[in-house]
Design a protein around this motif. Structure first.
Motif, mmCIF file in Angstrom:
data_model
loop_
_atom_site.group_PDB
_atom_site.id
_atom_site.type_symbol
_atom_site.label_atom_id
_atom_site.label_comp_id
_atom_site.label_asym_id
_atom_site.label_seq_id
_atom_site.Cartn_x
_atom_site.Cartn_y
_atom_site.Cartn_z
ATOM 1 N N ARG A 110 0.922 -1.006 0.101
ATOM 2 C CA ARG A 110 0.082 -0.079 -0.041
ATOM 3 C C ARG A 110 0.869 1.310 -0.219
ATOM 4 O O ARG A 110 1.793 1.256 0.466
ATOM 5 C CB ARG A 110 -0.868 0.174 1.336
ATOM 6 C CG ARG A 110 -1.958 -1.294 1.404
ATOM 7 C CD ARG A 110 -2.781 -1.120 2.361
ATOM 8 N NE ARG A 110 -3.956 -2.285 2.530
ATOM 9 C CZ ARG A 110 -3.581 -3.093 3.204
ATOM 10 N NH1 ARG A 110 -2.596 -3.256 4.007
ATOM 11 N NH2 ARG A 110 -4.519 -4.369 2.856
ATOM 12 N N HIS A 113 0.016 6.272 3.718
ATOM 13 C CA HIS A 113 -1.156 7.611 4.055
ATOM 14 C C HIS A 113 -0.576 8.370 5.081
ATOM 15 O O HIS A 113 -0.245 8.020 6.043
ATOM 16 C CB HIS A 113 -2.226 6.791 4.470
ATOM 17 C CG HIS A 113 -3.502 7.753 4.906
ATOM 18 N ND1 HIS A 113 -3.980 8.811 4.018
ATOM 19 C CD2 HIS A 113 -4.020 7.902 5.995
ATOM 20 C CE1 HIS A 113 -4.926 9.360 4.623
ATOM 21 N NE2 HIS A 113 -4.851 8.715 6.317
ATOM 22 N N THR A 114 -0.435 9.808 4.806
ATOM 23 C CA THR A 114 0.029 10.716 5.842
ATOM 24 C C THR A 114 -0.819 11.847 6.425
ATOM 25 O O THR A 114 -0.858 12.769 6.637
ATOM 26 C CB THR A 114 1.225 11.293 4.989
ATOM 27 O OG1 THR A 114 0.954 12.220 4.042
ATOM 28 C CG2 THR A 114 2.160 10.440 4.715
ATOM 29 N N CYS A 116 -3.484 11.238 8.824
ATOM 30 C CA CYS A 116 -3.867 10.850 10.178
ATOM 31 C C CYS A 116 -3.559 11.916 11.131
ATOM 32 O O CYS A 116 -4.205 11.946 12.369
ATOM 33 C CB CYS A 116 -3.722 9.511 10.775
ATOM 34 S SG CYS A 116 -2.052 9.268 10.988
ATOM 35 N N SER A 156 -5.691 3.375 11.174
ATOM 36 C CA SER A 156 -5.741 2.272 10.631
ATOM 37 C C SER A 156 -4.937 1.242 11.599
ATOM 38 O O SER A 156 -5.242 -0.064 10.869
ATOM 39 C CB SER A 156 -4.921 2.254 9.235
ATOM 40 O OG SER A 156 -3.739 2.733 9.547
ATOM 41 N N GLN A 186 -0.785 0.151 6.837
ATOM 42 C CA GLN A 186 -0.375 0.920 5.822
ATOM 43 C C GLN A 186 0.993 1.354 6.133
ATOM 44 O O GLN A 186 1.369 1.983 7.400
ATOM 45 C CB GLN A 186 -1.219 1.972 5.192
ATOM 46 C CG GLN A 186 -1.556 2.933 6.287
ATOM 47 C CD GLN A 186 -0.861 4.303 6.424
ATOM 48 O OE1 GLN A 186 0.094 4.428 5.263
ATOM 49 N NE2 GLN A 186 -1.246 4.968 7.531
ATOM 50 N N CYS A 189 1.787 4.707 8.690
ATOM 51 C CA CYS A 189 1.346 4.630 10.001
ATOM 52 C C CYS A 189 2.570 4.660 10.989
ATOM 53 O O CYS A 189 3.412 3.614 10.784
ATOM 54 C CB CYS A 189 0.426 3.422 10.365
ATOM 55 S SG CYS A 189 0.049 3.156 12.144
#
Length: 281
Positions: A110, A113-114, A116, A156, A186, A189
């Protein structure tokens, strides 16, 4: 075992000593605090949250496929036979290897993702009567709650999500569970990055301790960011907050996430390769 590398005593003892010297600056202060009955909200985490004890972290292992000459202190260690990690031990660990491999491969597949912004720590104290740490909240209780209420919470990682307060849990846009980690993890995290240390020590003594040490050092640095972005006031411990409630703080946090994701990627790849090699036994 098709090929075994043999290490002379002088060689493996030098590597063992280098391993202890590398980790002593982290382990020594923790043990001193423990003897004094003191706690550190940032630095004690890797020793209290994770199950590996300091003595286990300091114990050096060469990994599967290496035989140590003149190493009587390894004779009674779990997994060893005749100075090397045995094939029987590796085979016995197949269920663990399969679980770790599946999770690591899924995570690596994956993009990071930044978005959060470390709100998991804020959600853990949302509308709470008692906080997880004795340090005061930087914005106070009402200010902390307002930050949670004004943001989209998208955690996540189950082992962070499970500590959310009852009021915060429905606010999370995801519902990670104990048994579906491969569906959610991911590489951006922070906790997935820290958990590389957990995966590495769970593979001990089958993987070299140098890899465990690298994962530990990554986890140490990530933990500092994790708590600097948390709602607590840690100025007394010398930590400048990452003010994720501001646009500048969000940019700072996301940049650090990308940095740690890039730093963790090769470690994750090495752990995947180690699992595949061990699963082939």
């Amino acid at each position: 075992m098709s090929h075994v590398e043999v290490l002379e005593e002088a060689t493996w003892r030098a590597r063992s000593a280098a391993h202890v010297e590398r980790l002593a600056p982290y382990v020594g202060p923790h043990l001193a605090r423990r003897r004094a009955g003191e706690k550190h909200p940032v630095h004690d985490f890797l020793f209290s949250y994770y199950s590996q004890r300091p003595a286990q972290l300091l114990r050096w292992h060469p990994g599967f496929g290496v035989r140590l000459l003149d190493a009587p202190e390894y004779a009674d260690l779990k997994g060893y036979a005749d100075g090397t990690v045995s094939e029987a031990h590796v085979v016995s660990q197949r269920p663990v290897l399969e679980v770790i491999h599946r999770l690591l491969v899924a995570t690596a597949s994956r993009p990071a993702h930044t978005g959060c912004f470390g709100l998991h720590e804020w959600a853990m104290v949302y509308r709470a009567d008692q906080t997880r740490h004795p340090q005061p909240l930087r914005l106070g209780a009402s200010g902390t709650d307002a930050v949670v209420e004004s943001h989209r919470v998208a955690c996540s990682h189950f082992d962070a999500f499970r500590f959310f307060t009852d009021e915060a849990r429905p606010r999370n846009t995801l519902s990670p569970g104990r048994d579906d980690r491969p569906a959610f993890e991911q590489p951006g995290c922070l906790h997935a990055g820290m958990d590389l240390y957990k995966h590495a020590f769970r593979l001990s003594p089958m993987v070299p301790s140098e890899l465990v040490a690298e994962c530990f050092e990554l986890a140490w640095d990530i933990r500092e960011l994790d708590m600097r972005a948390a709602p607590y006031d840690l100025a007394g411990f010398g930590y400048e907050p990452v003010r994720i409630e501001t646009p500048q703080g969000k940019q700072q946090y996301a940049a650090a996430q990308r940095h740690f994701a890039e730093r963790g990627a090769p470690l994750r790849a090495r752990l995947v390769a180690a699992c595949e090699r061990l699963l082939a036994v």
